[in-house]
Design a protein around this motif. Structure first.
Motif, PDB file in Angstrom:
ATOM      1  N   MET A   1       0.840  -1.186   0.000  1.00 53.14           N
ATOM      2  CA  MET A   1       0.000   0.000   0.000  1.00 53.14           C
ATOM      3  C   MET A   1       0.884   1.249   0.000  1.00 53.14           C
ATOM      4  O   MET A   1       1.841   1.346   0.764  1.00 53.14           O
ATOM      5  CB  MET A   1      -0.912   0.009   1.231  1.00 53.14           C
ATOM      6  N   ASN A   2       0.553   2.200  -0.903  1.00 51.79           N
ATOM      7  CA  ASN A   2       1.331   3.422  -1.032  1.00 51.79           C
ATOM      8  C   ASN A   2       1.110   4.312   0.196  1.00 51.79           C
ATOM      9  O   ASN A   2      -0.014   4.707   0.489  1.00 51.79           O
ATOM     10  CB  ASN A   2       0.902   4.165  -2.302  1.00 51.79           C
ATOM     11  N   ARG A   3       2.192   4.614   0.927  1.00 50.00           N
ATOM     12  CA  ARG A   3       2.075   5.468   2.111  1.00 50.00           C
ATOM     13  C   ARG A   3       2.883   6.757   1.972  1.00 50.00           C
ATOM     14  O   ARG A   3       3.111   7.436   2.951  1.00 50.00           O
ATOM     15  CB  ARG A   3       2.485   4.686   3.355  1.00 50.00           C
ATOM     16  N   SER A   4       3.280   7.072   0.739  1.00 50.29           N
ATOM     17  CA  SER A   4       3.913   8.368   0.498  1.00 50.29           C
ATOM     18  C   SER A   4       2.814   9.423   0.346  1.00 50.29           C
ATOM     19  O   SER A   4       1.703   9.131  -0.085  1.00 50.29           O
ATOM     20  CB  SER A   4       4.779   8.333  -0.755  1.00 50.29           C
ATOM     21  N   ALA A   5       3.122  10.654   0.720  1.00 53.84           N
ATOM     22  CA  ALA A   5       2.125  11.720   0.656  1.00 53.84           C
ATOM     23  C   ALA A   5       2.819  13.059   0.508  1.00 53.84           C
ATOM     24  O   ALA A   5       4.030  13.197   0.739  1.00 53.84           O
ATOM     25  CB  ALA A   5       1.258  11.708   1.911  1.00 53.84           C
ATOM     26  N   ARG A   6       2.039  14.054   0.104  1.00 51.31           N
ATOM     27  CA  ARG A   6       2.510  15.441   0.053  1.00 51.31           C
ATOM     28  C   ARG A   6       1.507  16.299   0.810  1.00 51.31           C
ATOM     29  O   ARG A   6       0.292  16.084   0.728  1.00 51.31           O
ATOM     30  CB  ARG A   6       2.652  15.947  -1.387  1.00 51.31           C
ATOM     31  N   ALA A   7       2.012  17.276   1.539  1.00 51.15           N
ATOM     32  CA  ALA A   7       1.165  18.139   2.352  1.00 51.15           C
ATOM     33  C   ALA A   7       1.488  19.596   2.079  1.00 51.15           C
ATOM     34  O   ALA A   7       2.644  19.955   1.802  1.00 51.15           O
ATOM     35  CB  ALA A   7       1.363  17.831   3.839  1.00 51.15           C
ATOM     36  N   PHE A   8       0.458  20.453   2.148  1.00 46.69           N
ATOM     37  CA  PHE A   8       0.641  21.888   1.998  1.00 46.69           C
ATOM     38  C   PHE A   8       0.895  22.502   3.366  1.00 46.69           C
ATOM     39  O   PHE A   8       0.122  22.307   4.305  1.00 46.69           O
ATOM     40  CB  PHE A   8      -0.597  22.531   1.369  1.00 46.69           C
ATOM     41  N   TRP A   9       2.002  23.230   3.482  1.00 51.95           N
ATOM     42  CA  TRP A   9       2.369  23.913   4.719  1.00 51.95           C
ATOM     43  C   TRP A   9       2.484  25.411   4.465  1.00 51.95           C
ATOM     44  O   TRP A   9       2.984  25.834   3.408  1.00 51.95           O
ATOM     45  CB  TRP A   9       3.712  23.414   5.242  1.00 51.95           C
ATOM     46  N   LEU A  10       2.053  26.198   5.437  1.00 53.36           N
ATOM     47  CA  LEU A  10       2.363  27.615   5.458  1.00 53.36           C
ATOM     48  C   LEU A  10       3.725  27.765   6.118  1.00 53.36           C
ATOM     49  O   LEU A  10       3.864  27.577   7.334  1.00 53.36           O
ATOM     50  CB  LEU A  10       1.288  28.380   6.247  1.00 53.36           C
ATOM     51  N   ARG A  11       4.747  28.057   5.315  1.00 49.65           N
ATOM     52  CA  ARG A  11       6.114  28.162   5.841  1.00 49.65           C
ATOM     53  C   ARG A  11       6.259  29.388   6.738  1.00 49.65           C
ATOM     54  O   ARG A  11       6.880  29.347   7.799  1.00 49.65           O
ATOM     55  CB  ARG A  11       7.102  28.223   4.678  1.00 49.65           C
ATOM     56  N   SER A  12       5.681  30.491   6.284  1.00 49.11           N
ATOM     57  CA  SER A  12       5.642  31.743   7.029  1.00 49.11           C
ATOM     58  C   SER A  12       4.503  32.555   6.426  1.00 49.11           C
ATOM     59  O   SER A  12       4.043  32.244   5.316  1.00 49.11           O
ATOM     60  CB  SER A  12       6.976  32.497   6.922  1.00 49.11           C
ATOM     61  N   PHE A 299      -3.774  20.354  -6.873  1.00 48.27           N
ATOM     62  CA  PHE A 299      -3.064  20.428  -5.597  1.00 48.27           C
ATOM     63  C   PHE A 299      -1.664  21.002  -5.771  1.00 48.27           C
ATOM     64  O   PHE A 299      -1.194  21.806  -4.958  1.00 48.27           O
ATOM     65  CB  PHE A 299      -3.004  19.023  -4.995  1.00 48.27           C
ATOM     66  N   GLU A 300      -0.984  20.621  -6.862  1.00 50.52           N
ATOM     67  CA  GLU A 300       0.379  21.090  -7.090  1.00 50.52           C
ATOM     68  C   GLU A 300       0.450  22.607  -7.275  1.00 50.52           C
ATOM     69  O   GLU A 300       1.511  23.217  -7.104  1.00 50.52           O
ATOM     70  CB  GLU A 300       0.974  20.391  -8.320  1.00 50.52           C
ATOM     71  N   GLN A 301      -0.663  23.229  -7.609  1.00 50.28           N
ATOM     72  CA  GLN A 301      -0.696  24.675  -7.818  1.00 50.28           C
ATOM     73  C   GLN A 301      -0.980  25.456  -6.528  1.00 50.28           C
ATOM     74  O   GLN A 301      -0.912  26.685  -6.531  1.00 50.28           O
ATOM     75  CB  GLN A 301      -1.777  25.026  -8.855  1.00 50.28           C
ATOM     76  N   LEU A 302      -1.288  24.764  -5.440  1.00 50.54           N
ATOM     77  CA  LEU A 302      -1.771  25.443  -4.238  1.00 50.54           C
ATOM     78  C   LEU A 302      -0.800  26.498  -3.695  1.00 50.54           C
ATOM     79  O   LEU A 302      -1.244  27.583  -3.277  1.00 50.54           O
ATOM     80  CB  LEU A 302      -2.114  24.412  -3.159  1.00 50.54           C
ATOM     81  N   VAL A 305      -1.577  29.416  -5.762  1.00 54.08           N
ATOM     82  CA  VAL A 305      -2.981  29.827  -5.736  1.00 54.08           C
ATOM     83  C   VAL A 305      -3.349  30.519  -4.423  1.00 54.08           C
ATOM     84  O   VAL A 305      -4.096  31.504  -4.413  1.00 54.08           O
ATOM     85  CB  VAL A 305      -3.887  28.603  -5.975  1.00 54.08           C
ATOM     86  N   MET A 306      -2.813  30.042  -3.307  1.00 55.14           N
ATOM     87  CA  MET A 306      -3.225  30.579  -2.012  1.00 55.14           C
ATOM     88  C   MET A 306      -2.966  32.079  -1.877  1.00 55.14           C
ATOM     89  O   MET A 306      -3.833  32.811  -1.380  1.00 55.14           O
ATOM     90  CB  MET A 306      -2.561  29.797  -0.884  1.00 55.14           C
ATOM     91  N   PRO A 307      -1.805  32.605  -2.288  1.00 52.26           N
ATOM     92  CA  PRO A 307      -1.625  34.056  -2.196  1.00 52.26           C
ATOM     93  C   PRO A 307      -2.655  34.832  -3.023  1.00 52.26           C
ATOM     94  O   PRO A 307      -3.072  35.923  -2.620  1.00 52.26           O
ATOM     95  CB  PRO A 307      -0.205  34.272  -2.740  1.00 52.26           C
ATOM     96  N   ILE A 321      -9.753  22.154  -4.444  1.00 54.24           N
ATOM     97  CA  ILE A 321      -8.444  21.611  -4.826  1.00 54.24           C
ATOM     98  C   ILE A 321      -8.639  20.151  -5.209  1.00 54.24           C
ATOM     99  O   ILE A 321      -9.235  19.374  -4.452  1.00 54.24           O
ATOM    100  CB  ILE A 321      -7.441  21.727  -3.661  1.00 54.24           C
ATOM    101  N   ARG A 322      -8.155  19.776  -6.385  1.00 55.15           N
ATOM    102  CA  ARG A 322      -8.269  18.379  -6.820  1.00 55.15           C
ATOM    103  C   ARG A 322      -6.892  17.724  -6.766  1.00 55.15           C
ATOM    104  O   ARG A 322      -5.866  18.378  -6.982  1.00 55.15           O
ATOM    105  CB  ARG A 322      -8.867  18.263  -8.227  1.00 55.15           C
ATOM    106  N   TYR A 323      -6.910  16.448  -6.513  1.00 55.16           N
ATOM    107  CA  TYR A 323      -5.679  15.671  -6.361  1.00 55.16           C
ATOM    108  C   TYR A 323      -5.506  14.777  -7.577  1.00 55.16           C
ATOM    109  O   TYR A 323      -6.482  14.291  -8.152  1.00 55.16           O
ATOM    110  CB  TYR A 323      -5.702  14.891  -5.052  1.00 55.16           C
TER     111      TYR A 323
END
Length: 329
Positions: A1-12, A299-302, A305-307, A321-323
Motif C-alpha cells: 500500500m502506497n504510504r507516500s504523501a505530500r502536504a501543503f504547509w504555510l512556511r511563514s 493540488f500542485e498549484q496550491l 494559488v493561495m496568495p 483543490i483536486r488531487y
C-alpha cells in the motif's frame, strides 16, 4: 500500500510550500485515506495565510489535525474528501469527509471520518464543514416560520446559511452583499438578493457573515424592535466599532455570537459533533449548493494559488483543490 504523501504547509505568513512525507502504517482503529478533493475556506484560511490570527486566539483557532503553530510553519485546513484505501472492511473504497488539511494521503482514527452519502458527489462534499457551520448557526438563531430574515455577507458561510434558510416555510429572506455579482449566486440558491442600500428592514433576525464593520452596522440597522443579529464573522486581529448608542437600547436589540467549535446548546439534547456533520453531509444532496464552489485548481498549484486567494486576485467562495489520482486533468 502506497504510504507516500505530500502536504501543503504555510512556511511563514504569505508563503506556502508542498512537503513530502511518509505515513505510518495504520493501526487497527485507523484508516488510510487518499484525498480526492479539498476545499479552501477563503475567510478563515486566508486569514491564517496572512498571519492574522491574534495570539490570544492561537489555541481556539487550532484545526483538528493541525500541525505546527501560528503564525507558522503550520499545516492548516479542514475540508478534505477522500477514498479509504486501508482500514475496516466496511470502509474500504468508501468516500469519506474529514476535517483534515490539504494533503494527498493521511492516516486518522476511524471516528474522524464521516461516510459521504452516495447521493452526494465527492466534489460537492468539500462544503460539508461550511454547511456544518451553517447548521450550528441556525440552531443558535432558531428562526421561526414567517420570520423576516436577512443574511448580510454573501461569502461561503453566509451563502450556506441562506441556502438552508431558503427551505424554511413562510420566511421573507434576502441575501445582502455589497458585491452585485453575488446576485447570481443568490439566484442559484433560490434566494432574493439586495445590496446594503436596497435591503428590506424590520427584520426579526439578521445573520451577519461579512466580517466587516460596515456589514455589522448595517445588520443592526435592518432589525425590527427586539430583533437579533447572530454574528458569524471571524475578525482575526481587527477591532470593530458599533453604534451601540442611538436607538440600540430603546429598540432592545440583541447581538449574539455563534461559533462552530461547540455544538449549539439549542440543538436537540444529546446531539454530537458526529450527528451535526452527518446532517450537514445529508443536506449536501441539494445540487443548488454547487453554486458555492467558484473555482478549482490542482493540488500542485496550491502554493501559487493561495496568495491569490488571500489577496482577492482570485475571487472565490469555496475554491476546490483536486488531487492527481482523481483522474481529472
Amino acid at each position: 500500500m502506497n504510504r507516500s504523501a505530500r502536504a501543503f504547509w504555510l512556511r511563514s505568513p504569505g508563503h506556502g510550500e508542498l512537503r513530502d512525507i511518509t505515513l505510518a502504517e495504520p493501526a487497527e482503529d485507523e484508516v488510510l485515506v487518499r484525498a480526492l478533493y479539498s476545499g479552501v475556506s477563503r475567510g478563515t484560511e486566508t486569514l491564517v495565510f496572512r498571519g492574522a490570527v491574534p495570539e490570544s486566539q492561537h489555541a481556539a483557532m487550532r484545526a483538528p489535525f493541525q500541525e505546527g503553530d501560528f503564525p507558522g510553519p503550520v499545516k492548516y485546513g479542514y475540508l478534505s474528501v477522500g477514498e479509504v484505501e486501508q482500514g475496516p472492511a466496511e470502509l474500504i473504497g468508501r468516500t469519506v469527509f474529514c476535517l483534515y488539511p490539504h494533503q494527498s494521503r493521511y492516516v486518522v482514527r476511524v471516528n474522524a471520518v464521516t461516510v459521504v452519502p452516495e447521493r452526494v458527489p465527492a466534489a460537492r462534499a468539500v462544503l460539508a464543514g461550511t454547511v456544518e457551520t451553517a447548521v450550528n448557526a441556525l440552531w443558535d438563531a432558531a428562526p421561526q416560520i414567517g420570520d423576516r430574515i436577512a443574511v448580510v455577507g454573501g461569502g461561503m458561510v453566509g451563502c450556506s446559511v441562506a441556502a438552508l434558510l431558503a427551505r424554511y416555510p413562510g420566511v421573507r429572506l434576502q441575501l445582502v452583499d455589497a458585491d452585485p455579482g453575488r446576485a447570481k449566486t443568490a439566484e442559484a440558491l433560490g434566494v432574493d438578493f439586495a445590496t446594503p442600500e436596497e435591503a428590506l428592514g424590520d427584520c426579526d433576525l439578521v445573520v451577519h457573515a461579512s466580517a466587516s464593520e460596515a456589514g455589522l452596522t448595517r445588520a443592526l440597522q435592518l432589525l425590527a424592535p427586539e430583533g437579533t443579529v447572530v454574528e458569524l464573522s471571524w475578525y482575526g486581529d481587527r477591532r470593530v466599532c458599533l453604534p451601540l448608542g442611538e436607538a440600540f437600547h430603546s429598540r432592545r436589540l440583541t447581538v449574539r455570537s455563534s461559533q462552530v467549535g461547540t455544538v449549539s446548546p439549542a440543538a436537540r439534547a444529546g446531539r454530537t459533533y458526529a450527528d451535526r456533520m452527518a446532517l450537514a453531509l445529508d443536506l449536501l444532496a441539494d445540487p443548488a449548493l454547487d453554486a458555492l464552489i467558484t473555482g478549482e485548481s490542482a493540488f500542485e498549484q496550491l502554493p501559487d494559488v493561495m496568495p491569490k486567494l488571500a489577496s482577492g486576485e482570485i475571487p472565490a467562495l469555496c475554491h476546490r483543490i483536486r488531487y492527481a489520482e482523481t483522474g481529472l486533468t
